[in-house]
Design a protein around this motif. Structure first.
Motif, short mmCIF file in Angstrom:
data_model
loop_
_atom_site.label_atom_id
_atom_site.label_comp_id
_atom_site.label_asym_id
_atom_site.label_seq_id
_atom_site.Cartn_x
_atom_site.Cartn_y
_atom_site.Cartn_z
N UNK A 135 0.82 -1.21 0.00
CA UNK A 135 0.00 0.00 0.00
C UNK A 135 0.86 1.27 0.00
N UNK A 136 2.08 1.19 0.50
CA UNK A 136 2.95 2.36 0.51
C UNK A 136 3.78 2.48 -0.78
N UNK A 196 -5.63 -6.69 -2.18
CA UNK A 196 -5.07 -5.91 -1.08
C UNK A 196 -5.55 -4.47 -1.10
N UNK A 197 -5.64 -3.88 -2.29
CA UNK A 197 -6.13 -2.50 -2.39
C UNK A 197 -7.62 -2.42 -2.09
N UNK A 198 -8.38 -3.44 -2.52
CA UNK A 198 -9.82 -3.46 -2.22
C UNK A 198 -10.07 -3.57 -0.73
N UNK A 199 -9.31 -4.42 -0.06
CA UNK A 199 -9.47 -4.59 1.39
C UNK A 199 -9.14 -3.28 2.11
N UNK A 200 -8.18 -2.53 1.59
CA UNK A 200 -7.80 -1.26 2.19
C UNK A 200 -8.76 -0.13 1.83
N UNK A 201 -9.73 -0.41 0.96
CA UNK A 201 -10.71 0.61 0.59
C UNK A 201 -10.25 1.50 -0.54
N UNK A 202 -9.18 1.11 -1.21
CA UNK A 202 -8.69 1.90 -2.35
C UNK A 202 -9.31 1.36 -3.62
N UNK A 203 -9.96 2.24 -4.36
CA UNK A 203 -10.63 1.83 -5.59
C UNK A 203 -10.17 2.72 -6.72
N UNK A 204 -9.96 2.13 -7.86
CA UNK A 204 -9.57 2.89 -9.05
C UNK A 204 -10.66 2.70 -10.10
N UNK A 205 -10.96 3.80 -10.79
CA UNK A 205 -11.90 3.71 -11.90
C UNK A 205 -13.36 3.77 -11.50
N UNK A 206 -13.65 4.05 -10.26
CA UNK A 206 -15.03 4.15 -9.80
C UNK A 206 -15.50 5.60 -9.91
N UNK A 207 -16.70 5.83 -10.43
CA UNK A 207 -17.19 7.21 -10.52
C UNK A 207 -17.49 7.76 -9.13
N UNK A 223 9.69 2.47 -7.06
CA UNK A 223 8.47 2.55 -6.25
C UNK A 223 7.26 2.74 -7.16
N UNK A 224 6.15 2.12 -6.80
CA UNK A 224 4.92 2.20 -7.58
C UNK A 224 4.17 3.47 -7.22
N UNK A 225 4.13 4.41 -8.15
CA UNK A 225 3.48 5.70 -7.86
C UNK A 225 1.96 5.61 -7.93
N UNK A 226 1.40 4.54 -8.46
CA UNK A 226 -0.06 4.44 -8.57
C UNK A 226 -0.69 3.74 -7.36
N UNK A 227 0.09 3.43 -6.34
CA UNK A 227 -0.43 2.69 -5.19
C UNK A 227 -1.44 3.50 -4.38
N UNK A 228 -1.30 4.80 -4.34
CA UNK A 228 -2.23 5.63 -3.54
C UNK A 228 -3.66 5.54 -4.03
N UNK A 229 -3.85 5.45 -5.35
CA UNK A 229 -5.19 5.37 -5.92
C UNK A 229 -5.73 3.95 -5.86
N UNK A 230 -4.87 2.97 -5.65
CA UNK A 230 -5.28 1.57 -5.66
C UNK A 230 -5.08 0.98 -7.04
N UNK A 231 -4.96 -0.33 -7.08
CA UNK A 231 -4.76 -1.04 -8.34
C UNK A 231 -6.04 -1.75 -8.74
N UNK A 232 -6.33 -1.76 -10.02
CA UNK A 232 -7.48 -2.51 -10.50
C UNK A 232 -7.22 -3.99 -10.24
N UNK A 233 -8.26 -4.71 -9.87
CA UNK A 233 -8.19 -6.15 -9.64
C UNK A 233 -7.22 -6.55 -8.53
N UNK A 234 -6.93 -5.66 -7.60
CA UNK A 234 -6.00 -5.96 -6.52
C UNK A 234 -6.78 -6.18 -5.22
#
Length: 135
Positions: free
Chosen positions: A59-60, A92-103, A79-90
């Motif tokens: 996540x960091x 770990x990001x979904x569990x953390x509440x990070x979503x990408x591509x949602x309106x 370092x992955x600069x897109x981690x703050x927004x969350x990764x699609x189909x991830x």
């Protein structure tokens, strides 16, 4: 130059988690050999810690998104600069509440981004709101 020609996900998060999990499984294995419940439980607790450490590092930005990365991002120190927004189909990001591509302008998107549930629960919780406002 890398010894392999494929992005196999060698990341700081992955190797750190692997190292901690290796120590945990060694302690648990020692507990099995010595018939020590405390060592077995302690080793499994260390394995649990490895999951949390790996997740926090991902996540960091020290992990990688699912799938292949561009070749210039294969290095361990990148370092992955897109981690703050969350990764699609991830997961770990979904569990953390990070979503990408949602309106975020509709009631459904606002409900999901505000943290109303995770995964299917978020869609189920947000659907009645969208159905009532669109009605």
């Amino acid at each position: 130059m890398s010894a392999h020609q494929y992005d196999e996900g060698h990341t700081v998060a992955g190797w750190t988690g692997f190292g901690i999990a290796t120590v945990g499984t060694a302690v648990a294995g020692l507990g099995v050999c010595l018939v020590s419940g405390a060592l077995i439980v302690g080793g499994l607790a260390v394995v649990g810690v490895s999951v949390l450490v790996t997740w926090a590092l991902h996540l960091s930005g020290w992990g990688k998104p699912p799938g292949r990365r561009p070749r210039e991002e294969w290095g361990m120190r990148v370092r992955d600069s897109s981690a703050r927004e969350g990764h699609e189909e991830c997961v770990g990001c979904r569990v953390a509440g990070r979503r990408r591509g949602r309106p975020s302008t509709t009631a459904v998107g606002a409900g999901v981004e505000a943290g109303v549930g995770v995964g299917a629960e978020a869609r189920v919780a947000a659907e009645p709101v969208a159905a009532e406002s669109g009605g």
